[in-house]
Design an enzyme around this catalytic site. Structure first.
Site, mmCIF file in Angstrom:
data_model
loop_
_atom_site.group_PDB
_atom_site.id
_atom_site.type_symbol
_atom_site.label_atom_id
_atom_site.label_comp_id
_atom_site.label_asym_id
_atom_site.label_seq_id
_atom_site.Cartn_x
_atom_site.Cartn_y
_atom_site.Cartn_z
ATOM 1 N N GLY A 99 45.915 21.554 120.837
ATOM 2 C CA GLY A 99 45.376 20.073 120.288
ATOM 3 C C GLY A 99 44.318 19.872 119.014
ATOM 4 C CE1 TYR B 214 56.844 25.475 125.794
ATOM 5 C CE2 TYR B 214 58.903 25.964 124.716
ATOM 6 C CZ TYR B 214 57.880 24.976 125.220
ATOM 7 O OH TYR B 214 57.183 23.404 125.090
ATOM 8 N N GLY C 33 47.200 16.436 121.672
ATOM 9 C CA GLY C 33 47.853 17.165 121.156
ATOM 10 C C GLY C 33 48.662 16.184 120.097
ATOM 11 C CB ILE D 16 53.348 14.526 121.973
ATOM 12 C CG1 ILE D 16 55.082 14.919 121.566
ATOM 13 C CG2 ILE D 16 54.665 13.188 122.826
ATOM 14 C CD1 ILE D 16 56.250 15.404 122.258
#
Ligand code: UDP
Length: 330
Positions: free
Chosen positions: A36, A149, A10, A12
């Site tokens: 990703g 989330y 992904g 980061i």
């Protein structure tokens, strides 16, 4: 050191993998490539200290093997991005809650150190300035998908802290605030790659709501250095840290800045939240991090201004556009 990075393909995660390899560590990445991207880790594939497993953290057997091999688990795999969460709340709930439970349970089995990536989203609608780690979470109704989330990541934090408290498993949690840089995709809603892409294509730059909402953007390289410092710091265990930028900017001003720096002819248009997302969508007005706690413990500096970051993203997106138009031409 051998480190397992979940979600390492992904945005980061791939920067984190690269930084550990640069330091000479051995890096294992597990990523199901749902958000990703193999392109993010392509440059790392030739490094003999880099190992990539294309699988989900929900696969307990795969995770069992990898956790046994590594000394540290950096858990970054999650369903992220406001767009993705609204479109498929079930996936984000399942990945974030069950995935983290698997990570913690297996780390506990082998007594391995864990870093949990969380998010400023856990503060919800609390627009206190600045937000510190002890501040309240303010959420809307469960009928508003966005809050699933925040709730799932808050539950991850509770789990992490409980594993530390009850099992003495060394767990550190960090809340990322609007981390940006090249390679971030706009597909799941993130504003900077979306605005830059729109500006380069001379399409309308789409500001949601009235654009007076603000954000503090942080350069991904600074976030990654901070994460590594926290993982190395024994006093970070059992603690939660904000990691975020210092300059606050409204989304209107961000749109104007992107337009100016790209020299784009794009108009800036305002789109109601209901059309951009869905009926009843709730946004955060401000999200300013208090980074005193992390600064008191590790050397965390924001080395990039917003303009520095925008220049990098613009250069990256320009190259990508050129490459894809070359591919079409050939
Ligand atoms: N946003 C926008 N236009 C877009 C995408 C996002 O105006 O095309 C706004 C969004 O409503 C929010 C801000 O930009 O107020 C930051 O959005 P992002 O999804 O990047 O991060 P988050 O909402 O999680 O802070």
């Amino acid at each position: 050191m051998r480190i397992l990075i979940t979600g390492g393909a992904g945005f980061i995660g791939s920067y984190l993998a690269e930084a550990y390899l640069k330091r000479g560590d051995e890096v294992y990445v597990i990523d199901d490539l749902s958000t990703g991207n193999l392109d993010n880790i392509k440059p790392l594939m030739d490094n003999h200290k880099f190992h990539f497993v294309n699988d989900t953290v929900l696969n307990r057997l795969a995770m069992l093997e990898l956790t046994g091999i590594c000394e540290v688990v950096a858990h970054l795999a999650a369903a992220v991005g406001v767009r993705l969460i609204i479109d498929d709340p079930l996936k984000s709930l399942h990945t974030n809650i069950v995935g983290t439970e698997i990570v913690l349970d297996l780390a506990n089995k082998f007594r391995k150190k864990v870093f949990l990536a969380s998010t400023s989203e856990v503060y919800g609608r609390n627009s206190k300035v600045p937000l510190n780690e002890e501040d309240n979470r303010i959420y809307g109704s469960t009928t508003v998908a966005r809050w699933s989330y925040a709730s799932s990541k808050a539950l991850d934090e509770f789990l992490g802290l409980a594993y530390w408290k009850i099992k003495r498993l060394p767990v550190t949690v960090a809340r990322f605030f609007n981390t940006v840089g090249p390679r971030q995709t706009g597909r799941y809603g993130m504003v900077i790659p979306r605005f830059v892409g729109q500006a380069l294509r001379n399409e309308p730059i789409t500001v949601y709501g009235d654009g007076t909402q603000t954000r503090n953007f942080t350069y991904v390289g600074d976030v990654v250095r901070c994460v590594m410092a926290l993982i190395d710091e024994p006093r970070a265990v059992g603690e939660i840290f904000n990691i975020g930028g210092e300059g606050e900017i409204s989304i209107n001003d961000l749109a104007g800045r992107v337009k100016q720096l790209t020299g784009s002819a794009s108009p800036i248009t305002h789109i109601p939240y209901e059309s951009a997302y869905q009926e009843g969508f709730e946004d955060m007005e401000r999200r300013v991090p208090d980074i005193t706690k992390v600064r008191n413990l590790v050397d965390y500096r924001n080395t990039h201004t917003l303009d520095d970051i925008l220049h990098k993203v613009i250069e990256y997106e320009r190259t990508r556009c050129e490459l894809s138009s070359q591919r079409v031409a050939n």
